[in-house]
Design a protein around this motif. Structure first.
Motif, PDB file in Angstrom:
ATOM      1  N   ALA A 170       0.834  -1.204   0.000  1.00 56.61           N
ATOM      2  CA  ALA A 170       0.000   0.000   0.000  1.00 56.61           C
ATOM      3  C   ALA A 170       0.870   1.256   0.000  1.00 56.61           C
ATOM      4  O   ALA A 170       0.621   2.210  -0.761  1.00 56.61           O
ATOM      5  N   VAL A 285      -6.142   4.984   1.113  1.00 59.45           N
ATOM      6  CA  VAL A 285      -5.957   3.524   1.017  1.00 59.45           C
ATOM      7  C   VAL A 285      -6.437   2.888   2.313  1.00 59.45           C
ATOM      8  O   VAL A 285      -6.041   3.301   3.409  1.00 59.45           O
ATOM      9  N   LEU A 342      -2.618  -5.985  -2.403  1.00 56.56           N
ATOM     10  CA  LEU A 342      -3.180  -4.681  -2.737  1.00 56.56           C
ATOM     11  C   LEU A 342      -4.219  -4.804  -3.851  1.00 56.56           C
ATOM     12  O   LEU A 342      -4.002  -5.498  -4.850  1.00 56.56           O
TER      13      LEU A 342
END
Length: 353
Positions: A170, A285, A342
């Protein structure tokens, strides 16, 4: 009041032995399908629901139930999307075994201490303070235990997620997009609510520690010192308020890494409050990839963990540990690490010029 119905009452009705009736309830594989159906029909007609569960458990030396221990309030089990998916997967895997689930808080409640007083055959310790009295009670009871999202121990089977790996991915994603002013919004940290110097951060919870380490691995290599804030609890409004500490300032970050998708949702809401466009002005995120992540607008870039697989692995490990204990076999602890990857969606973009 009618005559009390016993196994012998049913045996007399069907014309079989009392043991045969008992087997119809406890050892059905020892009877033909037709005979068992006849016995159960007679029992139903006489109003007999089956042997007393407490007496049967006492005779077998088992309870037919397993516990799940939580540090937070039990309401968390029904309101957190990741927790509900996790518990659902456990229940599905346990269903064929006949084992029931019992939720236990690690907090004492007056004279009743659940981890000490509730009858269970084993327990899952889920994202729980390892120094809590509940863990100590269960360990001293010598019950089969499985740790989930806990610090791995050589003596206990542990189910973990590759949180650090996922957090690195991330953070690297944001650096690759060009972000250099990055905020972190955490849970389970000390000191209390407010902006925090990363050097002063103390974190409760194994998953939270691993995620912070993963972010700092990548940001540290890039020479970036993140701006850090924390949410003080699980109330849905708290991430939103904590996010404002990061965003309502002239030098606000261009991207925020969040402990969870629920935390990221709070950042998105705070951005709307402040007129900040995501992802044009701010990238966000999350972590977990809960069912909400793909439904948010913009859809959330996040780190996926397979919560269903984690729940099933936990249930399988616990039933195996319980079976070993019943058989008197030495249980060999194992450490399982599930992947975290991810998932890029619409909430991340290059920073504004």
């Amino acid at each position: 009041m009618g005559r009390r119905v016993t196994l012998q009452t049913i045996a007399d009705r069907v014309g079989v032995s009392r043991m045969t009736v008992s087997n119809a309830f406890s050892k059905p594989d020892q009877l033909s399908t037709g005979l068992r159906r006849e016995i159960l029909a007679a029992a139903h007609d006489l109003g007999y629901v089956g042997p007393d569960p407490a007496a049967r458990a006492l005779a077998r030396g088992t309870t037919g139930a397993v516990g799940i221990v939580l540090t937070s309030s039990l309401r968390f089990a029904f309101t957190d999307l990741v927790a509900t998916s996790f518990f659902g997967a456990i229940a599905e895997r346990l269903a064929p075994t006949g084992l029931a689930l019992t939720l236990l808080t690690s907090a004492d409640s007056g004279d009743i201490i659940p981890a000490r007083d509730v009858a269970i055959d084993g327990a899952l310790i889920y994202s729980c303070d390892p120094t809590s009295a509940a863990v100590d009670y269960l360990t001293r009871r010598r019950l089969p235990l499985v740790y989930v999202d806990q610090e791995p121990l050589e003596t206990v089977t542990t189910i973990n997620v590759a949180d650090r790996h996922g957090a690195r991915a991330a953070a690297r994603h944001l650096l690759d997009l060009g972000h250099r002013r990055i905020g972190l919004l955490m849970s389970g940290m000390h000191p209390p609510h407010g902006l925090i110097d990363p050097a002063d951060v103390t974190i409760d919870g194994y998953a939270a520690k691993q995620r912070l380490l993963g972010w700092c691995d990548v940001l540290g290599e890039a020479g970036i010192t993140p701006l850090v804030a924390r949410q003080p609890g699980a109330n849905p409004e708290e991430p939103r308020a904590a996010a404002r500490l990061l965003l309502d300032r002239p030098d606000r970050p261009t991207a925020v890494l969040c402990f969870s998708d629920a935390t990221a949702h709070g950042v998105l809401r705070a951005a709307v409050d402040l007129g900040i466009d995501v992802p044009r002005d701010l990238s966000v995120v999350g972590f977990d990839d809960n069912p909400l992540a793909a439904q948010l607008r913009p859809a959330l870039t996040t780190v996926h963990q397979d919560v269903e697989a984690k729940g099933k692995a936990a249930a399988t490990a616990l039933t195996r540990a319980i079976a070993d204990a019943r058989a008197g076999v030495a249980h060999v602890p194992q450490h399982h690490v599930l992947p975290a990857e991810l998932v890029v969606r619409d909430s991340t973009a290059p920073p504004p010029r």
